[in-house]
Design an enzyme around this catalytic site. Structure first.
Site, PDB file in Angstrom:
ATOM      1  N   TYR A   1      12.505 -14.152   5.957  1.00  0.00           N
ATOM      2  CA  TYR A   1      12.518 -13.756   4.338  1.00  0.00           C
ATOM      3  C   TYR A   1      12.635 -12.314   4.186  1.00  0.00           C
ATOM      4  O   TYR A   1      12.588 -11.401   4.935  1.00  0.00           O
ATOM      5  CB  TYR A   1      11.504 -14.267   3.593  1.00  0.00           C
ATOM      6  CG  TYR A   1      10.103 -14.040   4.377  1.00  0.00           C
ATOM      7  CD1 TYR A   1       9.685 -12.613   4.482  1.00  0.00           C
ATOM      8  CD2 TYR A   1       9.246 -14.981   4.839  1.00  0.00           C
ATOM      9  CE1 TYR A   1       8.437 -12.326   4.757  1.00  0.00           C
ATOM     10  CE2 TYR A   1       7.937 -14.762   5.542  1.00  0.00           C
ATOM     11  CZ  TYR A   1       7.606 -13.260   5.605  1.00  0.00           C
ATOM     12  OH  TYR A   1       6.605 -13.077   5.890  1.00  0.00           O
TER      13      TYR A   1
ATOM     14  N   SER B   1       0.390  -5.612   6.618  1.00  0.00           N
ATOM     15  CA  SER B   1       0.495  -6.861   7.187  1.00  0.00           C
ATOM     16  C   SER B   1       0.919  -7.985   6.206  1.00  0.00           C
ATOM     17  O   SER B   1       0.774  -7.644   4.896  1.00  0.00           O
ATOM     18  CB  SER B   1      -0.653  -7.010   8.114  1.00  0.00           C
ATOM     19  OG  SER B   1      -1.602  -7.328   6.999  1.00  0.00           O
ATOM     20  N   LYS B   2       1.157  -9.151   6.776  1.00  0.00           N
ATOM     21  CA  LYS B   2       1.202 -10.238   5.819  1.00  0.00           C
ATOM     22  C   LYS B   2       0.071 -10.303   4.834  1.00  0.00           C
ATOM     23  O   LYS B   2       0.176 -10.644   3.662  1.00  0.00           O
ATOM     24  CB  LYS B   2       1.398 -11.583   6.502  1.00  0.00           C
ATOM     25  CG  LYS B   2       2.870 -11.689   6.852  1.00  0.00           C
ATOM     26  CD  LYS B   2       2.826 -13.133   7.401  1.00  0.00           C
ATOM     27  CE  LYS B   2       4.354 -13.409   8.134  1.00  0.00           C
ATOM     28  NZ  LYS B   2       4.420 -14.596   8.782  1.00  0.00           N
ATOM     29  N   ARG B   3      -1.189 -10.083   5.435  1.00  0.00           N
ATOM     30  CA  ARG B   3      -2.554 -10.566   4.646  1.00  0.00           C
ATOM     31  C   ARG B   3      -2.564  -9.332   3.539  1.00  0.00           C
ATOM     32  O   ARG B   3      -2.954  -9.577   2.193  1.00  0.00           O
ATOM     33  CB  ARG B   3      -3.529 -10.038   5.528  1.00  0.00           C
ATOM     34  CG  ARG B   3      -4.836 -10.810   4.919  1.00  0.00           C
ATOM     35  CD  ARG B   3      -5.870 -11.206   6.007  1.00  0.00           C
ATOM     36  NE  ARG B   3      -5.733 -10.422   7.103  1.00  0.00           N
ATOM     37  CZ  ARG B   3      -6.506  -9.629   7.722  1.00  0.00           C
ATOM     38  NH1 ARG B   3      -7.450  -9.259   6.903  1.00  0.00           N
ATOM     39  NH2 ARG B   3      -6.323  -8.978   8.707  1.00  0.00           N
TER      40      ARG B   3
END
Ligand code: GLU
Length: 462
Positions: free
Chosen positions: A13, A239-241
């Protein structure tokens, strides 16, 4: 004319770091009346997917970022790359290298054992013997073996790289003929007329190699701006978090495109201490020379603050349309103005706004037990009955202030504090504590629905 580009590799994405460089490139092109090219770098067939390309386009559409001209796909440009590989071979600026994988591994080991930089040693650079059998050659470019390569970077200033420290004759085409990343990027940027490249500074180490390609082919070198990374509040790579998620996840979370773009433009760029920028202002004021030299810090509170700002400043009709996406369809009975005016002050996101609105508009079917225990004692039922009777006697009642007045009448008459009516009434209306002002809830749902909810609560809880 300024021509910029966004050149994502469609391996997943679109994340916010990518979106930020896309936005910077877009703004800079628009400011200069130039062009913003979208180039899909889909040469890595194993890792690329059509869905990823579509996800990028969907995100652009949501955010209103329009690219100019047709979308360019690297996967459709093999013939062009082949032509330039041939040209470099013909001109003696590139050569076939027959080194096998084993030989390469051996070279690497020796270099490591000698504590040398691991690099190709140029053994086929001037080779004119008979090629070994059964080895498909790769094509290597003749990179400078000494001297400096200077990247004139619009953010970081001039950065010099010593050729002998960083370069070797790198591969421009693999044994199967497929061209490599740094080679195609340079060719595409040159042929597409890209003269200002704004990209993440994780690409800085590629730039000297791309400059080698530009120079070998006699192309003009674009101006580069390498944008420092986005860090989390601990100073680590996002990061994703922390929020390095899919841009479309921000839509799901209820952020508006304006808030997200405004948030991103300020990550690493500033104009005095201004925080709020409309798209027109961003275009007018953005200049890559003002991009910060150090990493920027991702801050969710700031994003929430911007989102609230944009929600508050969106006309209710428009908001109502946006909320449909979050499962809220208002009807003409729903007192849109009162409801949305009240929720605008509370909700940080469109999602929260839709859920608060649904809470108000839905007749409760159950009641929070703990809250009931606390609130439905003493003369609570009597108070509710009194309020219900007063409300029933009103022929016309519409405004929050009129409901408020009625509640005041009850507490004065019964000589109780506001909480004595507020708590049981809130549970009757919403099934639980919390939420927007009761006068607003009642004005939104109207007299009949208010009376129904009071009656339901009395029969369920007395
Ligand atoms: N395709 C590269 C990426 O997605 C960007 C290349 C560039 O900006 O030069 O990281």
């Amino acid at each position: 004319m300024v021509v910029t580009r966004f050149a994502p590799s469609p391996t997943g994405y679109l994340h916010i770091g990518g979106l930020r460089t896309a936005l910077f490139s877009y703004l800079w092109a628009k400011k200069n009346g130039g062009k913003f090219v979208l180039r899909i770098e889909d040469t890595d067939k194993a890792r690329n997917s059509q869905e990823a390309t579509e996800a990028i386009l969907k995100a652009f559409e949501w955010l209103g970022l329009k690219h100019d001209g047709e979308i360019e796909y690297q996967s459709k440009r093999d013939d062009i790359y082949a032509k330039y590989i041939k040209q470099l071979l013909d001109e003696g600026k590139a050569y076939k290298c027959y080194m096998s994988k084993d030989e390469l591994a051996e070279l690497r080991e020796t270099q490591m054992a000698n504590k040398q930089r691991t690099m190709y040693d140029g053994r086929y650079r001037d080779f004119d013997g008979t090629p070994p059998e059964g080895v498909e050659p790769v094509i290597r470019i003749k990179a400078p073996q000494s001297g400096e390569i200077v990247v004139h970077d619009g953010v970081k200033g001039d950065i010099s790289f010593q050729a002998e420290d960083i370069l070797d004759d790198f591969i421009i085409a693999r044994a199967d003929g497929s061209p490599t990343y740094n080679f195609v990027v340079a060719i595409d940027d040159a042929l597409m007329g890209i003269n200002e490249v704004i990209r993440g500074d994780d690409h800085l180490s590629n730039t000297p190699k791309q400059i080698v390609v530009y120079e070998a082919l006699g192309f003009d070198i674009p101006k580069f701006y390498h944008v420092p990374m986005i860090h989390n509040s601990q100073g680590k790579k996002l990061s994703k978090r922390d929020g390095a998620t899919d841009v479309m996840a921000y839509k799901e979370m209820g952020y508006t495109p304006q808030a997200l773009l405004n948030f991103l433009v300020r990550l690493g760029w500033s104009h005095g201490d201004q925080e709020i920028f409309s798209m027109d202002e961003m275009i007018e004021l953005f200049d890559p020379k003002d991009i910060n030299k150090s990493a920027s810090i991702y801050n969710t509170e700031k994003l929430d603050w911007l989102n609230s700002h944009y929600i508050k400043n969106t006309p209710n009709d428009e908001l109502a349309e946006l909320l449909v996406e979050y499962g809220l369809t208002l009807t003409s009975h729903d007192k849109k103005e009162i409801l949305l005016d009240a929720l605008k002050e509370r909700a940080k996101t469109l999602k929260e706004m839709a859920s608060l609105a649904k809470e108000i508009l839905t007749t409760p079917t159950s009641y929070d037990e703990k809250a009931v225990k606390k609130a439905y004692k003493g003369n609570a039922i009597e108070i509710l009955n009194n309020f219900g009777a007063k409300l029933s006697a009103k022929d016309e009642i519409h405004l929050p202030s009129e409901y408020h007045h009625l509640m005041e009448e009850v507490i004065t008459e019964m000589e109780v504090g506001f909480g004595k009516i507020g708590q049981p009434l809130r549970i009757a209306l919403l099934g639980k504590m919390g939420g927007v002002g009761l006068d607003i809830v009642m004005a939104v749902i109207g007299k009949e629905e208010t009376m129904l909810r009071i009656a339901n609560a009395i029969s369920a809880n007395s």
